[in-house]
Design a protein around this motif. Sequence first.
Motif, PDB file in Angstrom:
ATOM      1  N   ALA A   7       0.818  -1.206   0.000  1.00 47.49           N
ATOM      2  CA  ALA A   7       0.000   0.000   0.000  1.00 47.49           C
ATOM      3  C   ALA A   7       0.849   1.251   0.000  1.00 47.49           C
ATOM      4  CB  ALA A   7      -0.936  -0.009   1.217  1.00 47.49           C
ATOM      5  N   SER A   8       1.986   1.188   0.641  1.00 51.08           N
ATOM      6  CA  SER A   8       2.811   2.377   0.768  1.00 51.08           C
ATOM      7  C   SER A   8       3.376   2.850  -0.547  1.00 51.08           C
ATOM      8  CB  SER A   8       3.962   2.099   1.745  1.00 51.08           C
ATOM      9  OG  SER A   8       4.755   1.027   1.274  1.00 51.08           O
ATOM     10  N   THR A   9       3.420   1.973  -1.572  1.00 54.50           N
ATOM     11  CA  THR A   9       3.982   2.373  -2.851  1.00 54.50           C
ATOM     12  C   THR A   9       2.938   2.939  -3.794  1.00 54.50           C
ATOM     13  OG1 THR A   9       3.641   0.233  -3.906  1.00 54.50           O
ATOM     14  CG2 THR A   9       5.678   0.530  -2.633  1.00 54.50           C
ATOM     15  N   VAL A  10       1.676   2.902  -3.410  1.00 52.58           N
ATOM     16  CA  VAL A  10       0.621   3.440  -4.253  1.00 52.58           C
ATOM     17  C   VAL A  10       0.416   4.894  -3.899  1.00 52.58           C
ATOM     18  CG1 VAL A  10      -1.778   3.215  -4.926  1.00 52.58           C
ATOM     19  CG2 VAL A  10      -0.466   1.176  -4.373  1.00 52.58           C
ATOM     20  N   SER A  11       0.634   5.757  -4.847  1.00 55.41           N
ATOM     21  CA  SER A  11       0.553   7.188  -4.549  1.00 55.41           C
ATOM     22  C   SER A  11      -0.875   7.616  -4.313  1.00 55.41           C
ATOM     23  CB  SER A  11       1.128   7.993  -5.713  1.00 55.41           C
ATOM     24  OG  SER A  11       0.413   7.733  -6.892  1.00 55.41           O
ATOM     25  N   SER A  12      -1.052   8.501  -3.377  1.00 51.77           N
ATOM     26  CA  SER A  12      -2.376   9.033  -3.078  1.00 51.77           C
ATOM     27  C   SER A  12      -2.766  10.046  -4.127  1.00 51.77           C
ATOM     28  CB  SER A  12      -2.371   9.707  -1.702  1.00 51.77           C
ATOM     29  OG  SER A  12      -3.591  10.355  -1.483  1.00 51.77           O
ATOM     30  N   PRO A  13      -4.046  10.037  -4.584  1.00 56.51           N
ATOM     31  CA  PRO A  13      -4.471  10.971  -5.593  1.00 56.51           C
ATOM     32  C   PRO A  13      -4.586  12.383  -5.047  1.00 56.51           C
ATOM     33  CG  PRO A  13      -6.335   9.691  -4.820  1.00 56.51           C
ATOM     34  CD  PRO A  13      -5.112   9.127  -4.169  1.00 56.51           C
ATOM     35  N   THR A  14      -4.604  12.519  -3.741  1.00 56.27           N
ATOM     36  CA  THR A  14      -4.748  13.838  -3.133  1.00 56.27           C
ATOM     37  C   THR A  14      -3.912  13.868  -1.874  1.00 56.27           C
ATOM     38  OG1 THR A  14      -6.588  13.203  -1.731  1.00 56.27           O
ATOM     39  CG2 THR A  14      -7.155  13.975  -3.922  1.00 56.27           C
ATOM     40  N   ALA A  15      -3.926  15.008  -1.215  1.00 56.33           N
ATOM     41  CA  ALA A  15      -3.313  15.101   0.104  1.00 56.33           C
ATOM     42  C   ALA A  15      -4.118  14.271   1.081  1.00 56.33           C
ATOM     43  CB  ALA A  15      -3.268  16.563   0.534  1.00 56.33           C
ATOM     44  N   ALA A  16      -3.618  14.187   2.301  1.00 55.31           N
ATOM     45  CA  ALA A  16      -4.294  13.383   3.317  1.00 55.31           C
ATOM     46  C   ALA A  16      -5.736  13.838   3.489  1.00 55.31           C
ATOM     47  CB  ALA A  16      -3.547  13.503   4.641  1.00 55.31           C
ATOM     48  N   ARG A  17      -6.627  12.859   3.601  1.00 55.44           N
ATOM     49  CA  ARG A  17      -8.050  13.172   3.754  1.00 55.44           C
ATOM     50  C   ARG A  17      -8.315  13.795   5.123  1.00 55.44           C
ATOM     51  NH1 ARG A  17     -10.240  12.989  -1.289  1.00 55.44           N
ATOM     52  NH2 ARG A  17      -9.923  10.968  -2.293  1.00 55.44           N
ATOM     53  N   PRO A  18      -9.297  14.699   5.196  1.00 53.64           N
ATOM     54  CA  PRO A  18      -9.677  15.234   6.496  1.00 53.64           C
ATOM     55  C   PRO A  18     -10.340  14.159   7.344  1.00 53.64           C
ATOM     56  CG  PRO A  18     -11.187  15.987   4.785  1.00 53.64           C
ATOM     57  CD  PRO A  18     -10.042  15.313   4.077  1.00 53.64           C
ATOM     58  N   GLU A 493      -8.018   4.747  -0.725  1.00 51.62           N
ATOM     59  CA  GLU A 493      -9.312   5.121  -1.281  1.00 51.62           C
ATOM     60  C   GLU A 493      -9.609   4.204  -2.468  1.00 51.62           C
ATOM     61  OE1 GLU A 493     -11.338   7.141   0.005  1.00 51.62           O
ATOM     62  OE2 GLU A 493     -10.090   8.239   1.434  1.00 51.62           O
ATOM     63  N   LEU A 494     -10.877   4.003  -2.751  1.00 51.20           N
ATOM     64  CA  LEU A 494     -11.243   3.128  -3.853  1.00 51.20           C
ATOM     65  C   LEU A 494     -10.707   3.642  -5.182  1.00 51.20           C
ATOM     66  CD1 LEU A 494     -14.927   2.154  -2.955  1.00 51.20           C
ATOM     67  CD2 LEU A 494     -12.795   0.984  -2.357  1.00 51.20           C
ATOM     68  N   GLU A 495     -10.520   4.950  -5.277  1.00 58.23           N
ATOM     69  CA  GLU A 495     -10.010   5.536  -6.516  1.00 58.23           C
ATOM     70  C   GLU A 495      -8.526   5.239  -6.728  1.00 58.23           C
ATOM     71  OE1 GLU A 495     -13.546   6.149  -5.919  1.00 58.23           O
ATOM     72  OE2 GLU A 495     -12.374   7.270  -4.421  1.00 58.23           O
ATOM     73  N   GLN A 496      -7.844   4.746  -5.723  1.00 59.29           N
ATOM     74  CA  GLN A 496      -6.451   4.369  -5.859  1.00 59.29           C
ATOM     75  C   GLN A 496      -6.268   2.930  -6.358  1.00 59.29           C
ATOM     76  OE1 GLN A 496      -5.753   6.163  -1.662  1.00 59.29           O
ATOM     77  NE2 GLN A 496      -3.728   5.947  -2.534  1.00 59.29           N
ATOM     78  N   MET A 497      -7.385   2.194  -6.453  1.00 57.78           N
ATOM     79  CA  MET A 497      -7.275   0.793  -6.857  1.00 57.78           C
ATOM     80  C   MET A 497      -6.865   0.626  -8.317  1.00 57.78           C
ATOM     81  SD  MET A 497      -7.779  -0.578  -3.995  1.00 57.78           S
ATOM     82  CE  MET A 497      -8.474  -0.076  -2.399  1.00 57.78           C
ATOM     83  N   ASP A 498      -7.050   1.662  -9.135  1.00 59.68           N
ATOM     84  CA  ASP A 498      -6.566   1.590 -10.519  1.00 59.68           C
ATOM     85  C   ASP A 498      -5.064   1.382 -10.525  1.00 59.68           C
ATOM     86  OD1 ASP A 498      -8.629   1.840 -12.505  1.00 59.68           O
ATOM     87  OD2 ASP A 498      -9.036   3.827 -11.700  1.00 59.68           O
ATOM     88  N   GLN A 499      -4.355   2.158  -9.711  1.00 57.54           N
ATOM     89  CA  GLN A 499      -2.886   2.035  -9.641  1.00 57.54           C
ATOM     90  C   GLN A 499      -2.495   0.664  -9.086  1.00 57.54           C
ATOM     91  OE1 GLN A 499      -0.961   5.592  -7.876  1.00 57.54           O
ATOM     92  NE2 GLN A 499      -3.034   6.416  -7.779  1.00 57.54           N
TER      93      GLN A 499
END
Length: 505
Positions: A7-18, A493-499
């Motif tokens: 998980a740590s190698t998958v880049s987040s699409p945004t900054a940390a979530r609130p 996030e589910l949107e990171q599952m593409d990566q």
Amino acid sequence: MTRPTPASTVSSPTAARPAVPRAARRRALGAALAASISGLMFGWDAMALNVVKNALAFHTGASTGLLGFAVAFGVLSAVLGAFVAGRLSDRVGRRVIMVIAAILFIVSSVGTAFVGGSLAMFLFWRLFSGMAMGAAMTIAPAYVSETSPASMRGMLVSLRQFMLIIGLFVCGLLGDAMLGAAPAPDGDAPLSTSHLGILGLDLEVWQWAFLSVAIGGAIYLIASLMTPESPRFLIARGRLDEARAVLVRTVGEQGVDQRVEEIGRSLGEHGGGGFRSLLTPSGSNLQRIVWVGIGLAALQQLVGINAIFYYATTIFSTIGFDEQDALQQTLVLTAVKIAAIIVGMLLVDRVGRRPLLLWGSIAMFTALVVTAIVMLTAPQVAQDGGGLAPDLASNPIRGVLALVALCLYVFAYAGTWGPIMWVLIGEMFPNRLRGAATSVAGGVEWASNFAVTLTFPVLAAWSIGATYALYAAVALVSIVFVLKFVPETKNLELEQMDQLATSRS
């Protein structure tokens, strides 16, 4: 296939979530509870089937083999329900599938209660109840994943497994209570054919059992109608304002517009869903992540969980329990399962999916090896129906060792592979193919369930010790599978599952 991407190698699409507001967490919990009623329905339906078995034999005169097929037919039709539900939910919505499943539960349960002596009509209604079960149990993880904050998604998806365990126990007590309240039947008729007068209706116990399932279906229907639709589905259909409203309710107001954009991008960048979306760009094979889902679904059942429960009574009998002590046996196993699922729910979002699956595989392998050795080294005695079986009663130490191994196996399974396979199935597929991929994985899980149920009696008659050794070999395969192929999805996030799905590192 290659080594999974941490998980740590998958880049987040945004900054940390609130941080997710407390009110939003409560609403997400409510949506998860509504979807998780599918687990309760599993237990309710199992209770009705347990009550009807003898009555069905009495009224129809069917052979043991035919009756076994009739009862197991629901599992076969669940394969169809699971296979259809995920893909259909991409067209009509996740919540709509839950509503349809609830209606099928109600209609099929009422229909089954009035089949009379017709085995054909029983099979007809089991087709629809099985489809409802397969659809409801398969769509729940996807729906909960899509309506939950990432930080608590694993726990909320696991709620369905918790409800399943509670449902099996509580509904089992309900069935025992109905049988206990029934007067003695005439002649050699089974107790489930006794008549009970309730609310002015005079029906047999087994009929009341199925009518109670319809009550459960009504509860599921009301809960499903009160829950919001998945925001991912709404965005896929261009209903952005509705999606924003759902996201505000379940994850909080901060950053909602940005999240809507991310979801839209993940849905649109690679084309629409459908079963074709599961293929590689060349169209020659299934995508790697889909194979991972299929492997998880198959291994979850092929480690022999259902078969282990079938033989548990024999192990209990060797240390002083007799056949009349079924409730005490059930209490012991239920307590182990509840403790395990609570531990799993508390750890899944902290420790992660892969470590728990790995621990579960190692513990199951150890328990199955111990049990296989105990069974294979015990003296063999002839059985009334023919064949040989291990005699654990002649050596109480063997019986206690087998019982400890059984409890370890149940604890490991119930706290790891039981719920976490569904957690991964609900979250690890990219948005664009989640519905279709969940259909395939759910269908494989139910088909594997049926295969184990069908083959265990034959394998056990050959050698129960060798059968446990076979399941141990599957558990060993699951260790390698987790290490080599299963990705970590904790806090993604589910949107990171593409990566995650496309990464080859």
